[in-house]
Design a protein around this motif. Structure first.
Motif, PDB file in Angstrom:
ATOM      1  N   ARG A 186       0.868  -1.244   0.086  1.00  0.00           N
ATOM      2  CA  ARG A 186       0.083   0.076   0.026  1.00  0.00           C
ATOM      3  C   ARG A 186       0.873   1.234  -0.021  1.00  0.00           C
ATOM      4  N   HIS A 187       2.155   1.209   0.589  1.00  0.00           N
ATOM      5  CA  HIS A 187       2.711   2.331   0.806  1.00  0.00           C
ATOM      6  C   HIS A 187       4.088   2.242   0.225  1.00  0.00           C
ATOM      7  N   ARG A 188       3.998   1.559  -0.825  1.00  0.00           N
ATOM      8  CA  ARG A 188       5.626   1.164  -1.359  1.00  0.00           C
ATOM      9  C   ARG A 188       6.089   2.474  -2.097  1.00  0.00           C
ATOM     10  N   ASP A 189       5.472   3.557  -2.517  1.00  0.00           N
ATOM     11  CA  ASP A 189       5.942   4.543  -2.908  1.00  0.00           C
ATOM     12  C   ASP A 189       6.497   5.507  -2.002  1.00  0.00           C
ATOM     13  N   LEU A 190       6.096   5.300  -0.884  1.00  0.00           N
ATOM     14  CA  LEU A 190       6.512   6.211   0.347  1.00  0.00           C
ATOM     15  C   LEU A 190       7.641   5.542   0.875  1.00  0.00           C
ATOM     16  N   LEU A 191       7.706   4.108   0.930  1.00  0.00           N
ATOM     17  CA  LEU A 191       8.789   3.323   1.684  1.00  0.00           C
ATOM     18  C   LEU A 191      10.063   3.107   0.829  1.00  0.00           C
ATOM     19  N   ALA A 193      10.859   4.971  -1.681  1.00  0.00           N
ATOM     20  CA  ALA A 193      11.186   6.491  -2.523  1.00  0.00           C
ATOM     21  C   ALA A 193      12.562   6.616  -2.219  1.00  0.00           C
ATOM     22  N   THR A 194      13.173   7.555  -2.981  1.00  0.00           N
ATOM     23  CA  THR A 194      14.597   8.035  -2.717  1.00  0.00           C
ATOM     24  C   THR A 194      14.531   9.772  -2.612  1.00  0.00           C
ATOM     25  N   PRO A 195      14.598  10.157  -1.341  1.00  0.00           N
ATOM     26  CA  PRO A 195      14.747   9.249  -0.041  1.00  0.00           C
ATOM     27  C   PRO A 195      13.432   9.000   0.473  1.00  0.00           C
ATOM     28  N   ALA A 196      13.411   7.990   1.139  1.00  0.00           N
ATOM     29  CA  ALA A 196      12.162   7.444   1.688  1.00  0.00           C
ATOM     30  C   ALA A 196      11.441   8.645   2.385  1.00  0.00           C
ATOM     31  N   ILE A 197      10.126   8.446   2.374  1.00  0.00           N
ATOM     32  CA  ILE A 197       9.205   9.452   3.201  1.00  0.00           C
ATOM     33  C   ILE A 197       8.996   8.689   4.439  1.00  0.00           C
ATOM     34  N   LEU A 198       8.729   7.148   4.298  1.00  0.00           N
ATOM     35  CA  LEU A 198       8.429   6.402   5.460  1.00  0.00           C
ATOM     36  C   LEU A 198       9.666   5.435   5.805  1.00  0.00           C
ATOM     37  N   SER A 199      10.283   5.723   6.813  1.00  0.00           N
ATOM     38  CA  SER A 199      11.716   4.575   7.046  1.00  0.00           C
ATOM     39  C   SER A 199      10.888   3.420   7.798  1.00  0.00           C
ATOM     40  N   ARG A 200      11.807   2.364   7.641  1.00  0.00           N
ATOM     41  CA  ARG A 200      11.149   1.268   8.238  1.00  0.00           C
ATOM     42  C   ARG A 200      10.851   1.338   9.734  1.00  0.00           C
ATOM     43  N   SER A 201      11.027   2.252  10.569  1.00  0.00           N
ATOM     44  CA  SER A 201      10.820   2.355  11.713  1.00  0.00           C
ATOM     45  C   SER A 201       9.278   2.833  12.021  1.00  0.00           C
ATOM     46  N   TYR A 202       8.721   3.178  10.903  1.00  0.00           N
ATOM     47  CA  TYR A 202       7.237   3.311  10.802  1.00  0.00           C
ATOM     48  C   TYR A 202       6.558   2.150  10.766  1.00  0.00           C
ATOM     49  N   LEU A 203       7.043   0.984  10.267  1.00  0.00           N
ATOM     50  CA  LEU A 203       6.500  -0.196   9.940  1.00  0.00           C
ATOM     51  C   LEU A 203       5.934  -0.577  11.088  1.00  0.00           C
ATOM     52  N   PRO A 204       6.452  -0.897  12.477  1.00  0.00           N
ATOM     53  CA  PRO A 204       5.544  -1.569  13.291  1.00  0.00           C
ATOM     54  C   PRO A 204       4.116  -0.939  13.664  1.00  0.00           C
ATOM     55  N   SER A 205       4.209   0.519  13.609  1.00  0.00           N
ATOM     56  CA  SER A 205       2.875   1.543  13.779  1.00  0.00           C
ATOM     57  C   SER A 205       2.063   1.155  12.738  1.00  0.00           C
ATOM     58  N   LEU A 206       2.547   0.800  11.509  1.00  0.00           N
ATOM     59  CA  LEU A 206       1.554   0.919  10.346  1.00  0.00           C
ATOM     60  C   LEU A 206       0.947  -0.223  10.287  1.00  0.00           C
ATOM     61  N   VAL A 207       1.707  -1.512  10.890  1.00  0.00           N
ATOM     62  CA  VAL A 207       1.182  -2.899  10.772  1.00  0.00           C
ATOM     63  C   VAL A 207       0.515  -3.262  11.809  1.00  0.00           C
ATOM     64  N   GLY A 208       0.689  -2.620  13.126  1.00  0.00           N
ATOM     65  CA  GLY A 208      -0.182  -3.000  14.251  1.00  0.00           C
ATOM     66  C   GLY A 208       0.619  -4.012  14.938  1.00  0.00           C
ATOM     67  N   THR A 209       1.891  -4.332  15.046  1.00  0.00           N
ATOM     68  CA  THR A 209       2.568  -5.498  15.649  1.00  0.00           C
ATOM     69  C   THR A 209       3.843  -4.745  16.370  1.00  0.00           C
ATOM     70  N   SER A 210       4.500  -5.739  17.169  1.00  0.00           N
ATOM     71  CA  SER A 210       5.621  -5.161  17.795  1.00  0.00           C
ATOM     72  C   SER A 210       6.887  -5.193  17.054  1.00  0.00           C
ATOM     73  N   ARG A 211       7.800  -4.424  17.247  1.00  0.00           N
ATOM     74  CA  ARG A 211       8.976  -4.244  16.567  1.00  0.00           C
ATOM     75  C   ARG A 211       9.714  -5.424  16.276  1.00  0.00           C
ATOM     76  N   GLU A 212       9.824  -6.429  17.331  1.00  0.00           N
ATOM     77  CA  GLU A 212      10.352  -7.806  17.409  1.00  0.00           C
ATOM     78  C   GLU A 212       9.497  -8.647  16.033  1.00  0.00           C
ATOM     79  N   MET A 213       8.200  -8.422  16.088  1.00  0.00           N
ATOM     80  CA  MET A 213       7.449  -9.381  15.336  1.00  0.00           C
ATOM     81  C   MET A 213       7.609  -8.836  13.829  1.00  0.00           C
ATOM     82  N   THR A 214       7.635  -7.404  13.626  1.00  0.00           N
ATOM     83  CA  THR A 214       7.760  -6.858  12.377  1.00  0.00           C
ATOM     84  C   THR A 214       9.075  -7.251  11.972  1.00  0.00           C
TER      85      THR A 214
END
Length: 219
Positions: A186-191, A193-214
């Protein structure tokens, strides 16, 4: 020119509203003209007087990265992101931050402001943003007067309801791997991009899982 919006329940014609909103001389700036164009792109099908009325009553400001565009428990305002990206974020009782959606350039959000409701999430700037906002009292008369605006409000609220339903369905019925894949797609254009609008640090918040699980899914 009065800054007071027409009161809900008063019968006003488009001509009266346009007369109230119509600027004189230098007060109609290039900024307002640009706002009118952005609103017309985001809300096709409205009366020209509606675009004029909204442009004249626009409250514009710059919001820096990490700052709040709007806060939960405050009355919702219709918000146009003219530049930059924002995230709809909620903090759970145990301190976990969840992101429910991304506000993109040219997008209008906050149509629930028509009902003078209060926000249940924060809208935080992911990048430096230029935003334009309108108060509920400035919008409600347009719903009664402009059918095109009323239909646009209904369409946006219906789309928002569908998005919430899809999000809930993802939380309830998809495992962590499927949720990560869905968010990456869904957010591939932001994740990516060069430079990225969304870094991987946002993934747990977007997915709704813990950092460890993500992290485990990503590996």
């Amino acid at each position: 020119m009065s800054d007071e919006p027409p009161q809900a329940g008063h019968s006003q014609s488009f001509e009266q509203m346009a007369a109230q909103a119509k600027p004189a001389g230098s007060t109609w700036t290039a900024l307002r003209s640009g706002v009118a164009q952005l609103v017309e792109q985001a809300l096709p099908g409205c009366s020209p007087e509606t675009y004029l009325f909204l442009a004249d009553r626009a409250h514009d400001r710059v919001v820096h990265h990490g700052e709040m565009i709007s806060r939960h428990d405050e009355q919702i305002q219709l918000t146009l992101i003219s530049r930059g990206y924002g995230a709809f974020r909620r903090t759970t009782v145990d301190g976990q931050q969840l992101i429910f959606g991304i506000a993109r350039p040219g997008e209008l959000v906050g149509f629930a402001s028509i009902a003078t409701t209060h926000a249940s999430v924060d809208l935080v700037a992911l990048t430096e943003c230029e935003v334009v906002q309108w108060r509920s009292a400035e919008l409600r008369p347009l719903v009664a007067i402009d059918p095109g605006f009323a239909l646009a409000v209904i369409a946006h609220l219906a789309a928002f309801t569908n998005a919430i339903t899809e999000s809930i369905d993802g939380f309830l019925h998809q495992n962590a791997r499927r949720r990560v894949v869905r968010i990456l797609d869904r957010h591939r254009d932001l994740l990516f991009a060069t430079p990225a609008i969304l870094s991987r640090s946002y993934l747990p918040s977007l997915v709704g899982t813990s950092r460890e699980m993500t992290g485990r899914v990503m590996r």
